[in-house]
Structures are given as structure tokens and as C-alpha cells.
Design a protein around this motif. Structure first.
Motif, PDB file in Angstrom:
ATOM      1  N   ASN A  71       0.846  -1.196   0.000  1.00  0.00           N
ATOM      2  CA  ASN A  71       0.000   0.000   0.000  1.00  0.00           C
ATOM      3  C   ASN A  71       0.886   1.254   0.000  1.00  0.00           C
ATOM      4  N   THR A  72       1.989   1.172  -0.768  1.00  0.00           N
ATOM      5  CA  THR A  72       2.944   2.272  -0.857  1.00  0.00           C
ATOM      6  C   THR A  72       3.200   2.628  -2.314  1.00  0.00           C
ATOM      7  N   VAL A  73       3.147   3.933  -2.619  1.00  0.00           N
ATOM      8  CA  VAL A  73       3.479   4.444  -3.945  1.00  0.00           C
ATOM      9  C   VAL A  73       4.741   5.279  -3.794  1.00  0.00           C
ATOM     10  N   THR A  74       5.774   4.912  -4.546  1.00  0.00           N
ATOM     11  CA  THR A  74       7.030   5.646  -4.518  1.00  0.00           C
ATOM     12  C   THR A  74       7.277   6.221  -5.900  1.00  0.00           C
ATOM     13  N   ILE A  75       7.453   7.539  -5.948  1.00  0.00           N
ATOM     14  CA  ILE A  75       7.709   8.237  -7.204  1.00  0.00           C
ATOM     15  C   ILE A  75       9.114   8.822  -7.112  1.00  0.00           C
ATOM     16  N   LEU A  76      10.003   8.304  -7.954  1.00  0.00           N
ATOM     17  CA  LEU A  76      11.384   8.768  -8.006  1.00  0.00           C
ATOM     18  C   LEU A  76      11.550   9.550  -9.301  1.00  0.00           C
ATOM     19  N   SER A  77      11.578  10.864  -9.192  1.00  0.00           N
ATOM     20  CA  SER A  77      11.609  11.702 -10.388  1.00  0.00           C
ATOM     21  C   SER A  77      13.027  12.160 -10.700  1.00  0.00           C
ATOM     22  N   ASP A  78      13.297  12.342 -11.999  1.00  0.00           N
ATOM     23  CA  ASP A  78      14.573  12.926 -12.411  1.00  0.00           C
ATOM     24  C   ASP A  78      14.598  14.403 -12.040  1.00  0.00           C
ATOM     25  N   ILE A  79      13.486  15.081 -12.321  1.00  0.00           N
ATOM     26  CA  ILE A  79      13.291  16.492 -11.959  1.00  0.00           C
ATOM     27  C   ILE A  79      11.836  16.637 -11.531  1.00  0.00           C
ATOM     28  N   ALA A  80      11.602  17.325 -10.434  1.00  0.00           N
ATOM     29  CA  ALA A  80      10.233  17.579  -9.974  1.00  0.00           C
ATOM     30  C   ALA A  80      10.157  18.978  -9.368  1.00  0.00           C
ATOM     31  N   VAL A  81       9.049  19.664  -9.687  1.00  0.00           N
ATOM     32  CA  VAL A  81       8.836  21.010  -9.165  1.00  0.00           C
ATOM     33  C   VAL A  81       7.406  21.103  -8.646  1.00  0.00           C
ATOM     34  N   PRO A  82       7.239  21.360  -7.340  1.00  0.00           N
ATOM     35  CA  PRO A  82       5.882  21.526  -6.805  1.00  0.00           C
ATOM     36  C   PRO A  82       5.203  22.765  -7.383  1.00  0.00           C
ATOM     37  N   ALA A  83       3.895  22.721  -7.461  1.00  0.00           N
ATOM     38  CA  ALA A  83       3.120  23.821  -8.048  1.00  0.00           C
ATOM     39  C   ALA A  83       3.450  25.169  -7.419  1.00  0.00           C
ATOM     40  N   ASP A  84       3.626  25.193  -6.113  1.00  0.00           N
ATOM     41  CA  ASP A  84       3.844  26.474  -5.436  1.00  0.00           C
ATOM     42  C   ASP A  84       5.252  27.048  -5.647  1.00  0.00           C
ATOM     43  N   ARG A  85       6.134  26.327  -6.336  1.00  0.00           N
ATOM     44  CA  ARG A  85       7.482  26.824  -6.617  1.00  0.00           C
ATOM     45  C   ARG A  85       7.673  27.188  -8.089  1.00  0.00           C
ATOM     46  N   ILE A  86       6.611  27.142  -8.863  1.00  0.00           N
ATOM     47  CA  ILE A  86       6.719  27.423 -10.292  1.00  0.00           C
ATOM     48  C   ILE A  86       6.433  28.896 -10.553  1.00  0.00           C
TER      49      ILE A  86
END
Length: 120
Positions: A71-86
Motif C-alpha cells: 500500500n505504498t506508492v514511490t515516485i522517483l523523479s529525475d526532476i520535480a517542481v511543486p506547483a507552489d514553486r513554479i
């Protein structure tokens, strides 16, 4: 379900969610509690998280992997930017300058959609 969204620089999110929606190389996919095991590659696009408290969070991602186990979802992104930092003005300038660079254009468009909450 436990969800972890990680970029090379930091853990962007770690907590309980009721749903995760992201785009993989096989198309858009949603994960709910007790989802079957899954491993996929991430495409340029949005990761949307519906937290257990009802809050929705989004980030733009550029490549990486998603894994569901137990019951675990792991997302390992190369690059990720949260909405509030765009910074939409900065990203719009990047989009305007992208010209025929399809990859740069797709990345800029994904960040603009996440920043404005306009998901396809």
C-alpha cells in the motif's frame, strides 16, 4: 496509502493519500488503496496527490519511475517542481524561447499546467 515523491535534491512529499494520478510511458494512471503491484517510467507531466485530509497537491515531473508495492506508492523523479514553486512568467518565457525544441516545450507546458491547476 503511503506516498513518497522524491527528486534527486529532496523529498517533496511523504504522507498518506487516497489517490495518486500520474503519466507513465503507457499513459495516465491512477493509484488507489490496495493497487496491484506496478512499476513504470514517468513521462513529462503532472503528479497529482489527493491527501488523506482532502488537500490536493501537484508537481510537474520530468522523467523517473513510479513503483507501487503493498500500500505504498514511490515516485522517483529525475526532476520535480511543486506547483507552489513554479514561476509562471519565467516558464512562459522558456516556452516562448523553446521554438522547435519539443522536449523543452513539453516541459514548460507541463509546469504551466501544474502551476495554474489546468490539467487535461
Amino acid at each position: 496509502m503511503q506516498v513518497d515523491l522524491v527528486s534527486p535534491e529532496e523529498i517533496l512529499f511523504s504522507g498518506e493519500c487516497t489517490q495518486v494520478l500520474t503519466r507513465t510511458s503507457n499513459g495516465e494512471i491512477a493509484f488507489l488503496n490496495e493497487h496491484a503491484p506496478f512499476i513504470g517510467t514517468l513521462e513529462i507531466g503532472a503528479v497529482r496527490l489527493w491527501q488523506a485530509d482532502g488537500t490536493e497537491t501537484a508537481a510537474a515531473v520530468r522523467g523517473g519511475f513510479v513503483e507501487v508495492s503493498g500500500n505504498t506508492v514511490t515516485i522517483l523523479s529525475d526532476i520535480a517542481v511543486p506547483a507552489d514553486r513554479i514561476d509562471t512568467a519565467e516558464v512562459q518565457a522558456e516556452l516562448d524561447a523553446a521554438g522547435d525544441d519539443v522536449e523543452a516545450s513539453r516541459w514548460a507546458q507541463a509546469r504551466l499546467r501544474v502551476a495554474t491547476g489546468q490539467f487535461d
